[in-house]
Design a protein around this motif. Structure first.
Motif, PDB file in Angstrom:
ATOM      1  N   LYS A   1       0.760  -1.041   0.092  1.00  0.00           N
ATOM      2  CA  LYS A   1       0.164   0.066   0.059  1.00  0.00           C
ATOM      3  C   LYS A   1       0.906   1.160   0.147  1.00  0.00           C
ATOM      4  N   ASP A   2       0.308   2.305  -0.354  1.00  0.00           N
ATOM      5  CA  ASP A   2       1.046   3.799  -0.020  1.00  0.00           C
ATOM      6  C   ASP A   2       1.118   4.059   1.382  1.00  0.00           C
ATOM      7  N   LEU A   3       2.316   3.529   1.793  1.00  0.00           N
ATOM      8  CA  LEU A   3       2.690   3.599   3.123  1.00  0.00           C
ATOM      9  C   LEU A   3       2.672   4.976   3.922  1.00  0.00           C
ATOM     10  N   THR A   4       3.264   5.836   2.957  1.00  0.00           N
ATOM     11  CA  THR A   4       3.625   7.314   3.352  1.00  0.00           C
ATOM     12  C   THR A   4       2.326   8.200   3.595  1.00  0.00           C
ATOM     13  N   SER A   5       1.156   7.446   3.055  1.00  0.00           N
ATOM     14  CA  SER A   5      -0.314   8.235   3.204  1.00  0.00           C
ATOM     15  C   SER A   5      -0.607   7.921   4.550  1.00  0.00           C
ATOM     16  N   LEU A   6      -0.009   7.274   5.455  1.00  0.00           N
ATOM     17  CA  LEU A   6      -0.404   7.062   6.631  1.00  0.00           C
ATOM     18  C   LEU A   6       0.000   7.922   7.537  1.00  0.00           C
ATOM     19  N   PRO A   7      -0.567   8.355   8.858  1.00  0.00           N
ATOM     20  CA  PRO A   7       0.132   9.422   9.700  1.00  0.00           C
ATOM     21  C   PRO A   7       1.332   8.562  10.313  1.00  0.00           C
TER      22      PRO A   7
ATOM     23  N   ASP B   1      11.208   6.416   6.670  1.00  0.00           N
ATOM     24  CA  ASP B   1      10.883   5.110   7.179  1.00  0.00           C
ATOM     25  C   ASP B   1      10.960   3.917   6.398  1.00  0.00           C
ATOM     26  N   ILE B   2      10.278   4.277   5.172  1.00  0.00           N
ATOM     27  CA  ILE B   2      10.446   3.414   3.693  1.00  0.00           C
ATOM     28  C   ILE B   2      11.670   3.036   3.545  1.00  0.00           C
TER      29      ILE B   2
ATOM     30  N   THR C   1       1.411   4.043  14.070  1.00  0.00           N
ATOM     31  CA  THR C   1       1.160   5.232  13.426  1.00  0.00           C
ATOM     32  C   THR C   1       1.161   6.276  14.412  1.00  0.00           C
ATOM     33  N   GLY C   2       0.474   5.948  15.381  1.00  0.00           N
ATOM     34  CA  GLY C   2       0.290   7.061  16.652  1.00  0.00           C
ATOM     35  C   GLY C   2      -1.143   7.915  16.024  1.00  0.00           C
ATOM     36  N   ALA C   3      -2.111   7.368  15.252  1.00  0.00           N
ATOM     37  CA  ALA C   3      -3.319   7.790  14.854  1.00  0.00           C
ATOM     38  C   ALA C   3      -4.182   7.802  15.862  1.00  0.00           C
TER      39      ALA C   3
ATOM     40  N   GLN D   1      -3.918   2.422  13.377  1.00  0.00           N
ATOM     41  CA  GLN D   1      -3.068   2.664  14.533  1.00  0.00           C
ATOM     42  C   GLN D   1      -1.656   1.850  14.402  1.00  0.00           C
ATOM     43  N   SER D   2      -1.629   1.096  13.304  1.00  0.00           N
ATOM     44  CA  SER D   2      -0.297   0.415  13.094  1.00  0.00           C
ATOM     45  C   SER D   2      -0.248  -0.145  11.546  1.00  0.00           C
ATOM     46  N   VAL D   3       0.718  -0.407  10.945  1.00  0.00           N
ATOM     47  CA  VAL D   3       1.140  -0.644   9.691  1.00  0.00           C
ATOM     48  C   VAL D   3       2.264  -1.959   9.646  1.00  0.00           C
TER      49      VAL D   3
END
Length: 224
Positions: free
Chosen positions: A29-35, A41-42, A75-77, A83-85
Motif C-alpha cells: 500500500k502507499d504507506l507514506t499516506s498514513l500518519p 521510514d520506507i 502510526t500514532g493515529a 494505528q499500526s502498519v
C-alpha cells in the motif's frame, strides 16, 4: 480487508532482499499516506524499485517460500484510524528499520525440503530455471523415479551448499517452470514441471512441451 485499506490503491512493484542472492517482489500500500510514516521510514526497510535490484540477483514474486521478514510500526493515529502498519523488510535492513521505529514481527522463512527417505509418499522435486532459481514442488516418489531424470529434476539431497539454498523457491508466480506431458502406454497422461535446460531431453523422450518457464530477468553482473 480492513476498512482502513479497503479501496486504496497499491503502489508499484518493489523488492526487498531475502538473502545474498534473491529479492522478493510485492506491491505494498502507499504507506507514506498514513500518519507517522515517512519516506525515510520506507527507505530504512530496503524497499527498492525493480531497476534498482542488484545485478545478477534472482527476482521472485508471489512465493509461498521464501518470505522476507515482516516489521510493524505504530502510526500514532487517533482511535478509529489505522494505528499500526505492517510490511516486508529486507533481511539485512532490520537494524536500520528498528532504528526508524519499526518492530520485527516475523522473521524470514525459507523453503522446507522433503527428503526421498521420508516416510511420506512424496518428496521435494526441484526444477532449475534459466535464471538459476531452483523451483521446489511436491512429487510422488514413484513418479520421480520413473520420470524425474528425463525432466531434469533433482531431489533435496543435491542441495548441499548455502548458495544452493539461497536459490530455492516454492509456490511462486515468478519464477515458474515450464510443464511437459507424456502419453503413457495405458492411455493416461503424466505431466510435470521440467528443468529448463532439459527441455530438449524431454522432447526426445516423447514429452510434449505444454508451456515455457516464466522468469524476471535481472541485469547481468558487471565483471569489468
Amino acid at each position: 480487508m480492513s476498512s482502513y485499506t479497503r479501496g486504496k490503491k497499491r503502489s508499484n512493484l518493489v523488492f526487498v532482499t531475502i538473502n545474498d542472492l534473491m529479492y522478493f517482489g510485492f506491491k505494498p500500500k502507499d504507506l507514506t499516506s498514513l500518519p507517522g510514516v515517512t519516506a525515510a521510514d520506507i527507505t530504512a526497510l530496503g524497499h527498492v524499485q525493480p531497476n534498482a535490484v542488484a545485478a545478477g540477483r534472482l527476482k521472485i514474486i508471489g512465493a509461498s517460500a521464501p518470505n522476507p521478514p515482516r516489521v510493524l510500526k505504530k502510526t500514532g493515529a487517533a482511535a478509529g484510524q489505522q494505528q499500526s502498519v505492517s510490511t516486508f523488510c529486507g533481511y539485512n535492513n532490520i537494524g536500520l528499520a528498528q532504528a526508524a521505529g519499526w518492530t520485527l514481527s516475523k522473521s524470514r522463512t525459507g523453503v522446507s525440503l522433503r527428503a526421498p527417505n521420508s516416510p511420506r509418499q512424496s518428496l521435494t522435486a526441484i526444477a532449475e530455471l534459466s535464471d538459476g532459481s531452483l523451483y521446489c514442488f511436491p512429487m510422488n516418489k514413484t513418479d520421480f523415479e520413473s520420470y524425474g531424470a528425463a525432466l531434469g529434476l533433482k531431489n533435496s539431497t543435491t542441495i548441499t551448499t548455502e548458495a544452493e539454498r539461497n536459490k530455492l523457491v516454492s509456490g511462486a508466480s515468478i519464477p515458474y517452470p515450464g510443464r511437459a506431458a507424456i502419453l503413457l502406454p495405458n492411455g493416461s497422461t503424466f505431466s510435470s514441471f521440467f528443468s529448463t535446460d532439459s527441455q530438449g531431453d524431454a522432447s526426445e523422450a516423447g514429452y510434449d512441451i505444454l508451456s515455457e518457464e516464466k522468469i524476471l530477468a535481472s541485469a547481468p553482473a558487471n565483471n569489468g
